[in-house]
Design an enzyme around this catalytic site. Structure first.
Site, PDB file in Angstrom:
ATOM      1  N   ASN A  10       0.859  -1.190   0.000  1.00  0.00           N
ATOM      2  CA  ASN A  10       0.000   0.000   0.000  1.00  0.00           C
ATOM      3  C   ASN A  10       0.895   1.241   0.000  1.00  0.00           C
ATOM      4  OD1 ASN A  10      -1.928   1.963   0.403  1.00  0.00           O
ATOM      5  ND2 ASN A  10      -2.211   1.511   2.587  1.00  0.00           N
ATOM      6  N   TRP A  11       0.947   1.877  -1.149  1.00  0.00           N
ATOM      7  CA  TRP A  11       1.826   3.053  -1.286  1.00  0.00           C
ATOM      8  C   TRP A  11       1.269   4.285  -0.590  1.00  0.00           C
ATOM      9  CZ3 TRP A  11       3.458   3.265  -7.183  1.00  0.00           C
ATOM     10  CH2 TRP A  11       4.246   2.139  -7.478  1.00  0.00           C
ATOM     11  N   LYS A  12      -0.009   4.251  -0.245  1.00  0.00           N
ATOM     12  CA  LYS A  12      -0.674   5.451   0.303  1.00  0.00           C
ATOM     13  C   LYS A  12      -0.452   6.623  -0.665  1.00  0.00           C
ATOM     14  CE  LYS A  12       0.179   3.559   4.822  1.00  0.00           C
ATOM     15  NZ  LYS A  12      -0.017   3.710   6.241  1.00  0.00           N
ATOM     16  N   HIS A  96      -9.479   1.150   4.679  1.00  0.00           N
ATOM     17  CA  HIS A  96      -8.213   1.326   5.390  1.00  0.00           C
ATOM     18  C   HIS A  96      -8.467   2.250   6.580  1.00  0.00           C
ATOM     19  CE1 HIS A  96      -4.127   2.535   6.327  1.00  0.00           C
ATOM     20  NE2 HIS A  96      -3.730   1.462   5.671  1.00  0.00           N
ATOM     21  N   GLU A  98      -6.946   4.653   7.739  1.00  0.00           N
ATOM     22  CA  GLU A  98      -6.752   6.094   7.471  1.00  0.00           C
ATOM     23  C   GLU A  98      -7.998   6.670   6.806  1.00  0.00           C
ATOM     24  OE1 GLU A  98      -3.045   5.634   5.407  1.00  0.00           O
ATOM     25  OE2 GLU A  98      -2.099   5.037   7.285  1.00  0.00           O
ATOM     26  N   GLU A 168      -5.523  -5.184  10.456  1.00  0.00           N
ATOM     27  CA  GLU A 168      -4.489  -4.177  10.672  1.00  0.00           C
ATOM     28  C   GLU A 168      -4.750  -3.452  11.995  1.00  0.00           C
ATOM     29  OE1 GLU A 168      -2.507  -2.936   6.771  1.00  0.00           O
ATOM     30  OE2 GLU A 168      -4.255  -1.675   7.018  1.00  0.00           O
ATOM     31  N   GLY A 174       2.287   2.043  10.617  1.00  0.00           N
ATOM     32  CA  GLY A 174       3.220   3.158  10.469  1.00  0.00           C
ATOM     33  C   GLY A 174       3.935   3.538  11.753  1.00  0.00           C
ATOM     34  N   SER A 213       3.327  -2.405  10.233  1.00  0.00           N
ATOM     35  CA  SER A 213       4.783  -2.386  10.416  1.00  0.00           C
ATOM     36  C   SER A 213       5.471  -3.687   9.991  1.00  0.00           C
ATOM     37  CB  SER A 213       5.135  -2.024  11.863  1.00  0.00           C
ATOM     38  OG  SER A 213       4.686  -0.714  12.161  1.00  0.00           O
ATOM     39  N   GLY A 234       2.698  -1.264   4.242  1.00  0.00           N
ATOM     40  CA  GLY A 234       2.725   0.159   3.926  1.00  0.00           C
ATOM     41  C   GLY A 234       4.137   0.620   3.645  1.00  0.00           C
ATOM     42  N   GLY A 235       4.758   1.242   4.635  1.00  0.00           N
ATOM     43  CA  GLY A 235       6.075   1.869   4.470  1.00  0.00           C
ATOM     44  C   GLY A 235       7.112   0.985   3.788  1.00  0.00           C
TER      45      GLY A 235
END
Ligand code: PEP
Length: 253
Positions: A10-12, A96, A98, A168, A174, A213, A234-235
């Site tokens: 997930n590049w966001k 998600h 967010e 999640e 993150g 993470s 993600g990251g």
């Protein structure tokens, strides 16, 4: 039942088209010979067409990070499922944390988004998970039950078998604070049991991913757990080399 592992990055809100092209040229040779795992990148809307074109014929699928539930209408800034399938997008991340937190995404809207995505032929990944306070209060199962039951409310048993669910924990997204293997396994098994309550046969085939993470160092341990069928990353998905190591870990574990 053996479920094919699934690693989704997930590049966001990261990467211009130029960045995305550099990334995919680096990623494709790294993952082309890793068999036995499904791979997706979940990219910003502006990168979708370029990534669909650059991954055509490869093992990497391209997902959007959101869509609207309606077929059309006065919803400025939104896109429909048909707009995504028209350009050969494979799937979509829904709910998600967010989007739930910053854009007030509700379980009711998500229930309809799942129907609209499946009707259009998209593979949806429904995200669920508890906050740190909910975990500390002992409310993790209550939150997951609510999100899974409401999310799946409008789906038939056959449709439920076609979705992926990502567990999640919000406190792990993150933050570098990864769930322990016991916490991750317990929650993913619980999510699978909730799926089974709605559709017994689907529980064996629905893939439940862990997200929060995940990185190249902790992926193998998490991915080896019985009820974890992959990861939403993600990251650590932003770097092609690191993401490819997580893809490889899914096969090794
Ligand atoms: C995510 O964005 O879904 C996620 C799990 O992020 P991270 O891997 O950075 O925690």
């Amino acid at each position: 039942m053996a479920r094919t592992p699934f690693i989704a990055g997930n590049w966001k809100m990261h990467k211009t088209v130029a960045d995305a092209e550099d990334y995919i040229q680096a990623l494709l040779p790294l993952v082309s010979s890793i068999d036995g795992v499904d791979v997706a990148i979940c990219v910003p809307f502006t990168d979708l067409q370029a990534m669909v074109d650059s991954t055509r014929g490869s093992r990497v699928e391209v997902f959007a990070q959101n869509m609207h539930e309606a077929e059309k209408g006065a919803f400025t800034g939104e896109v429909t499922a048909a707009m995504l399938t028209e350009i050969d997008v494979h799937g979509v991340v829904l709910g998600h944390s967010e989007r739930r937190e910053y854009y007030n995404e509700t379980d009711r809207a998500l229930a309809q988004k799942l129907v609209s995505a499946l009707d259009a032929g998209l593979h949806p990944i429904l995200c669920v998970g508890e906050t740190e306070q909910e975990r500390e209060r002992g409310d993790t199962e209550r939150k997951l039950r609510h999100q899974v039951q409401e999310g799946l409310e409008r789906l038939t048993a056959q449709q439920i078998a076609q979705i992926t669910i990502a567990y999640e924990p919000i406190w792990a997204i993150g933050t570098g604070k990864v769930a322990t293997p016991d916490q991750a396994q317990e929650a993913c098994a619980f999510v699978r049991a909730l799926v089974g309550d709605r559709a017994a046969d689907a529980a064996d085939v629905v893939r439940v991913l862990y997200g929060g993470s995940v990185n190249a160092a902790n992926a193998a341990e998490l991915l080896a757990l019985a009820d974890i069928d992959g990861a939403l990353v993600g990251g650590a998905s932003l770097d092609a080399e690191t993401f490819s190591q997580i893809v490889a870990a899914a096969v090794a574990s």
